[in-house]
Design an enzyme around this catalytic site. Structure first.
Site, PDB file in Angstrom:
ATOM      1  N   CYS A 298       4.172  13.365  25.814  1.00  0.00           N
ATOM      2  CA  CYS A 298       4.439  13.591  24.387  1.00  0.00           C
ATOM      3  C   CYS A 298       5.061  12.353  23.781  1.00  0.00           C
ATOM      4  O   CYS A 298       5.241  11.343  24.467  1.00  0.00           O
ATOM      5  CB  CYS A 298       5.342  14.813  24.179  1.00  0.00           C
ATOM      6  SG  CYS A 298       7.071  14.521  24.509  1.00  0.00           S
TER       7      CYS A 298
ATOM      8  N   ASP B  99     -17.665   8.424 -10.809  1.00  0.00           N
ATOM      9  CA  ASP B  99     -18.399   7.462 -11.621  1.00  0.00           C
ATOM     10  C   ASP B  99     -19.849   7.949 -11.691  1.00  0.00           C
ATOM     11  O   ASP B  99     -20.359   8.511 -10.723  1.00  0.00           O
ATOM     12  CB  ASP B  99     -18.326   6.077 -10.967  1.00  0.00           C
ATOM     13  CG  ASP B  99     -19.196   5.062 -11.682  1.00  0.00           C
ATOM     14  OD1 ASP B  99     -19.068   4.954 -12.901  1.00  0.00           O
ATOM     15  OD2 ASP B  99     -20.004   4.407 -11.003  1.00  0.00           O
TER      16      ASP B  99
ATOM     17  N   CYS C 275      -3.555  -4.777 -10.704  1.00  0.00           N
ATOM     18  CA  CYS C 275      -3.440  -5.914 -11.642  1.00  0.00           C
ATOM     19  C   CYS C 275      -2.552  -6.979 -11.005  1.00  0.00           C
ATOM     20  O   CYS C 275      -1.920  -6.748  -9.974  1.00  0.00           O
ATOM     21  CB  CYS C 275      -2.864  -5.470 -12.983  1.00  0.00           C
ATOM     22  SG  CYS C 275      -1.161  -4.913 -12.881  1.00  0.00           S
TER      23      CYS C 275
END
Length: 856
Positions: free
Chosen positions: A172, A551, A100
């Site tokens: 590494c 959905d 929002c």
């Protein structure tokens, strides 16, 4: 287009064409006058009839010496920022996770508090954020701060000074840190980030590329600029380095044999010394620059151990240490290259050239030179070089490289095709719709590379632990070398040797490698199978999911209505379909389209009709053979003077099953009924069943349909639970309800309509990413195919990755603990300490790359 206004750092957005040419003495129309007498460069926005700005107030001659910019009659308001330096950085980010507009305000407030940030503007609708900072360094913490606020962000504007290099020779994560620390000491370098897992370095610098390559080589590594046209070429590891390792091993073997037969003992020492120099030169050189840049990496620790062993006369130990270290490093590099190849293989999918049709000629051109709108020709068996739309021909396309689907998809005119997919049968002409850098495969590669460079929570924790562990053990090793003999406990040689062993054990290489290699391997595997995982964070989250919400429309179902039942009341079924075809042909309603598609597929012929009329909310009518026919819902026929008693019960049964009913008839009789419904995808039921079998406790369907339809669909789709009659905002409440029940929830949707629910869920999964750019940008995980087939594989892969990460971490810690325990009784030798470190790192890497081969 925004222009820079004279010498100040202000963007001017003109309404009409403007330029900085005229000199104006009026204060009202002045712009960009320079204050030469004051160090304060503050700028104010003046709102007037003629927009003016940047006029200095501390100069007595300003009205005579003002330089005008934008001499056109009408100007847009000037966008001004307060700053105290001459250079401003303006970067645009893509922000994920906002649900929002208040989220945008939260981000703006949170970032505005950071040092040297001038302005933050977040647009919720577009999901973009613009940050203006007074220097580049101010932008470094932006992404971390946004994560703290609960969102994620990635820069989408290019920085011309930011370059990417391939780095070879890193063993590494500590090697990556050493390169960063060394380059940060250079004045020309503004910021640098080295990622061990991907073997890439991103650096912003003012110096030349050769200077950077030279500086990296000083530390013992090889850098090469990553160029687009060469990015798909795999890096070749120099053979010379391996030959040196083999030769030094032979020297150690000869020296050891010589010491056994005791002929010329000094010769053995000389051979050991030569072996130390040959195998130890590179790590010693790297160690020098690591110390210079205040880093404690594995090269420092190993070099110290080898030199220390030589100083106390343990030449064989010292030579063995550097040789084992060199062998372990070589094997680690060869293994880690396999994980990096997962991306290089994606890069090789799309061909570098294409056949372009120009008039009647067909010319081969590099894909970089082909523009949108041009026509390319792809023959059977060839890979498609660019995204586009078929304008001539039909074929079957193997889309597995993009979507992971094993079955070829039939394509005809107006269908979209993607670069990297394979044309199985017919020759086709394709109209190019995207440039090479904008193709779906290019976006996948970029997203996967970005994902592999992001640190997962576990990786960040391990790195922090290692950064504390290493210096503590290093200091402890120095203490053991000095304090016990000073206090009279044993000899100097004895404790010095134990201290050297502790130095080797202090290297946390296996622990640091434990997480990133597993994550890179898993993300690479997922990408090959048509699944985009946006980062290690989301990979880890996927492994903890206990409930998945879906959905309904377009996710569990096809999203396209289909004819499921035909019942003729008066006349034949073919006549019923012919009348329905005629009535619905000119309607754009999805139900009408379903009937027309069904009629076309079954070879039904339509009648000649006229006087077509749409009856809003009820159906359509037309005149066929001088009689008016109707097609519509029951409400339409309730208005007509005919009885529906014979079909009413059947209509109600169909509606109870969630089907839409279309009645065909005239004012005098009902001809028949056609039932249309959205059908379950073929893969949905099996996919959900596999999810439950693999530890997902709840599968939930979210739909706006009525209770009856929801119940029917949920039973067909193997869903445990459903929420019906939901508005879009109600889906968010359903997700929260599941979370309140203690579930870690994933939401699967289309990435657009379900955005609030996707953002609310612990993990957002979008489906059909191959055709939707928005889905690729917004979701945490993207299923490139337009079905759920790959979802179970994704969840199983993430769980497997979590298991392997835990295995690696516990194994690395166990080896360290055992080595530390064995030091003090004297059971651990120096070469065994090296073997425990490099061997453990190699085992961790090999365990991780199993994820590359993981299958469903």
């Amino acid at each position: 287009m925004a222009e820079k206004c004279c010498s100040s750092n202000i963007e001017v957005k003109p309404i009409e064409n403007s330029c900085c040419t005229s000199t104006v003495k009026s204060e009202k129309s002045s712009c960009c006058s320079e204050n030469k007498n004051s160090g304060n460069n503050s700028i104010s926005t003046l709102d007037g009839e003629n927009s003016s700005g940047c006029s200095s107030s501390n100069s007595k001659k300003e009205s005579e010496e003002e330089t005008s910019c934008c001499s056109s009659k009408e100007q847009a308001p000037i966008n001004t920022f307060t700053n105290s330096i001459s250079s401003v950085e303006n970067v645009t980010y893509r922000v994920n996770g906002m649900d929002c507009s208040s989220c945008a305000v939260t981000i703006e407030k949170g970032l505005s508090r950071l040092k040297d940030i001038i302005e933050v503007k977040v647009n919720f609708s577009s999901g973009k954020m613009q940050v203006v900072a007074s220097n580049t360094n101010a932008l470094i913490p932006i992404e971390t701060e946004i994560q703290k606020l609960g969102y994620s962000a990635n820069p989408i504007t290019q920085n011309k000074k930011l370059k990417t290099y391939n780095i070879e020779g890193m063993d590494c994560g500590s090697c990556a840190k050493s390169i960063e620390n060394h380059l940060n000491t250079l004045p020309s370098v503004k910021n640098v980030s080295v990622n061990f897992s991907t073997g890439k370095m991103k650096i912003e610098h003012d110096s030349s590329v050769d200077d950077i390559i030279s500086e990296v080589s000083k530390i013992g590594y090889k850098a090469s600029l990553l160029a687009k046209k060469h990015s798909n070429q795999s890096l070749q590891k120099p053979r010379k380095e391996f030959n040196l390792v083999i030769f030094s091993g032979v020297l150690i073997a000869f020296g050891f044999v010589g010491s056994l037969i005791n002929i010329f003992p000094m010769l053995s020492t000389i051979l050991y010394a030569i072996a130390i120099v040959m195998s130890g030169y590179k790590p010693a050189k790297s160690a020098f620059y690591a110390i210079k840049s205040r880093s404690l990496d594995m090269n420092v620790l190993m070099s110290a151990a080898a030199i220390g062993a030589a100083l106390i006369g343990e030449w064989l130990e010292g030579a063995t240490v550097v040789w084992l270290f060199a062998v372990g490093t070589y094997l680690q590099n060869k293994s880690i290259e396999r994980t990096r190849d997962s991306i290089r293989n994606l890069m090789d999918l799309a061909p570098p050239e294409a056949w372009v049709k120009i008039g009647t000629e067909i010319i081969k051109k590099p894909v970089e030179e082909i523009n949108v709108g041009e026509t390319i020709v792809v023959k059977p068996g060839e890979k498609i070089p660019l995204d586009g739309v078929i304008i001539l021909g039909e074929t079957s396309i193997n889309q597995a490289p993009i979507t992971g689907e094993s079955i070829p998809v039939d394509k005809t005119i107006d269908d979209s095709v993607y670069a990297g997919t394979i044309n199985e049968h017919g020759s086709i002409d394709i109209k190019v719709t995207k440039l090479v850098e904008d193709t779906t495969i290019s976006k996948i590669i970029n997203l996967v590379e970005e994902a592999q460079e992001q640190k997962a929570p576990t990786e960040a924790f391990v790195d922090k632990f290692a950064s504390i562990y290493t210096p503590i053990v290093f200091i402890l090793a120095l203490g053991i070398m000095v304090l016990p003999p000073l206090l009279g406990f044993g000899t100097w040689g004895e404790w010095f040797y134990k201290g050297l062993e502790l130095l080797v054990v202090a290297c946390p290489c296996a622990l640091v490698i434990s997480t990133p290699v597993a994550i890179v391997s898993a993300i690479g595997n997922a990408a090959k199978n048509g699944v985009l995982i946006k980062g290690g964070t989301f990979l880890e989250k996927a492994g903890t999911i206990t409930a998945i919400a879906f959905d309904k429309t377009g996710t569990l179902t096809e999203g396209k209505p289909k004819v499921t039942e035909i019942k003729s009341v008066n006349g034949s079924e073919e006549e019923l379909l012919s009348i329905a075809f005629t009535l619905e042909e000119y309607s754009t309603h999805p139900i009408a389209s379903a009937i027309v598609d069904y009629a076309n597929r079954n070879g039904i012929k339509r009648y000649n009709g006229d006087s077509f009329k749409n009856i809003v909310g009820k159906g359509v009518q037309a005149t066929i053979q001088d009689e008016i026919y109707y097609a519509g819902n029951p409400k339409l026929f309730e208005m007509l003077p005919i009885s529906l008693a014979d079909i009413k019960k059947h209509v109600q049964e169909l509606q109870t099953k969630g089907k839409s009913v279309v009645i065909i008839g005239t004012q005098n009789k009902v001809i028949g009924i056609i039932a249309v419904s959205d059908t379950i995808r073929e893969t949905s039921a099996s996919a959900l069943q596999n999810l439950i079998q693999n530890g997902v406790k709840q599968t939930v369907m979210l739909t706006g349909d009525n209770e009856g339809t929801a119940k029917l669909i949920s039973s067909e789709a193997n869903v445990n639970r459903y929420f019906a009659e939901l508005l879009p905002e109600d889906k968010v409440d359903a997700i929260k309800k599941l979370q309140n029940e203690g579930h870690k929830v994933a939401m699967v949707g289309d990435g657009i309509n379900d955005a609030p629910a996707l953002a609310t869920a612990d993990l957002g999964i979008a489906m059909g990413g191959a055709g939707t750019d928005t889905a690729m940008e917004t979701a945490d995980i993207v299923l490139m195919a337009d079905n759920l087939e790959k979802l179970p594989h994704t969840m199983k892969l993430s769980k497997k990755a979590l298991r392997i990460i835990k295995q690696n971490i516990w194994f690395s810690i166990f080896i360290k603990v055992v080595a530390l325990v064995l030091i003090f009784p004297g059971y651990l030798t120096l070469w065994m300490a090296v073997l425990s470190d490099t061997g453990a790192a190699l085992i961790v890497i090999l365990n991780s790359i199993r994820l590359l081969k993981f299958k469903e």
